[in-house]
Design an enzyme around this catalytic site. Structure first.
Site, PDB file in Angstrom:
ATOM      1  CB  VAL A 183      61.082 -22.596  56.373  1.00 21.86           C
ATOM      2  CG1 VAL A 183      62.092 -22.170  55.309  1.00 21.86           C
ATOM      3  CG2 VAL A 183      60.713 -24.055  56.181  1.00 21.86           C
ATOM      4  CB  CYS A 184      60.387 -17.747  58.703  1.00 25.76           C
ATOM      5  SG  CYS A 184      59.154 -17.787  57.412  1.00 25.76           S
ATOM      6  CB  THR A 185      62.680 -20.059  62.918  1.00 25.25           C
ATOM      7  OG1 THR A 185      61.367 -19.610  63.283  1.00 25.25           O
ATOM      8  CG2 THR A 185      63.583 -20.044  64.140  1.00 25.25           C
ATOM      9  CG  LEU A 239      64.299 -14.082  59.748  1.00 25.45           C
ATOM     10  CD1 LEU A 239      63.095 -13.727  60.603  1.00 25.45           C
ATOM     11  CD2 LEU A 239      64.826 -12.838  59.057  1.00 25.45           C
TER      12      LEU A 239
END
Length: 212
Positions: free
Chosen positions: A45-47, A50
């Site tokens: 999810v972070c990928t 960002l």
């Protein structure tokens, strides 16, 4: 430390980032800022977040807003992760990611919620005004990715309402009608808002977006 609240001064800090050692206030200069945390590097999810943030950088820059992300992993890990983000999200990460291995900034901004996870940050968002005051706080669980269209919308609302005596209604977007401040009598409002004032109810008056 005490929980940060709207209107509090955003704590300043100096930290190692993917773009070298930076001071938060110096980085923001006289502009606005968005500080947002990520549970860990190399997470799906972070990928996506960002990568999306990088694609939105120009839109935020138009509004004089700089972004700074945070993860509890180290700078070298960040640099390797950024390669993955650029590859998988077809973008180029163009803002610093704080390497918060000692949890200094995470603790300063109360980004670790032990009942959710006692080591990883939740997905915190802090919007900081040019006056270094906290204008908005959003907290998402680790499993839910953020909506960057909403962050843009909120910045538009915050900057509009900081300079005009209006508020923005539900689902408002830049260019749509806004609400006249309840503190302004209707007669006075009609002098201030020369594009017109629509009185739906004595307490609910609408006027065209003064910046559109």
């Amino acid at each position: 430390m005490a929980t940060l609240r709207l209107g509090d001064t955003a704590p300043d800090f100096t930290a190692v980032t993917s773009e070298g050692t930076l001071n938060f206030y110096d980085y923001l200069g006289d502009g606005w800022g968005i500080l947002f945390s990520h549970p860990a590097d190399f997470t799906p999810v972070c990928t996506t977040e960002l990568g999306t943030a990088a694609k939105f950088k120009d839109e935020f820059a138009k509004r004089n807003v700089k972004m700074m992300a945070l993860s509890v992993d180290g700078a070298e890990s960040h640099k390797e992760w950024i390669k993955d983000i650029n590859e998988t999200q077809a973008t180029n990460v163009n803002f610093p990611i704080i390497a918060d291995e000692d949890r200094k900034v995470s603790d300063l901004y109360d980004m670790i919620h032990p009942n959710a996870d006692d080591t990883l940050t939740v997905r915190s968002v802090f919007i900081v005004g040019a006056d270094k005051k906290i204008k908005l706080i959003l907290t998402y669980p680790a499993s839910t990715g953020r909506n960057f269209y909403e962050l843009l919308r909120v910045v538009d609302s915050l900057q509009l309402t900081a300079n005009h005596k209006v508020a923005t209604p539900a689902n408002w977007k830049h260019g749509e009608k806004v609400v006249v401040s309840p503190a302004i009598p209707t007669d006075e409002a009609k002098k201030i808002f020369t594009k017109g004032v629509e009185e739906v109810k004595p307490y609910l008056r609408l006027t065209p977006d003064p910046t559109a």
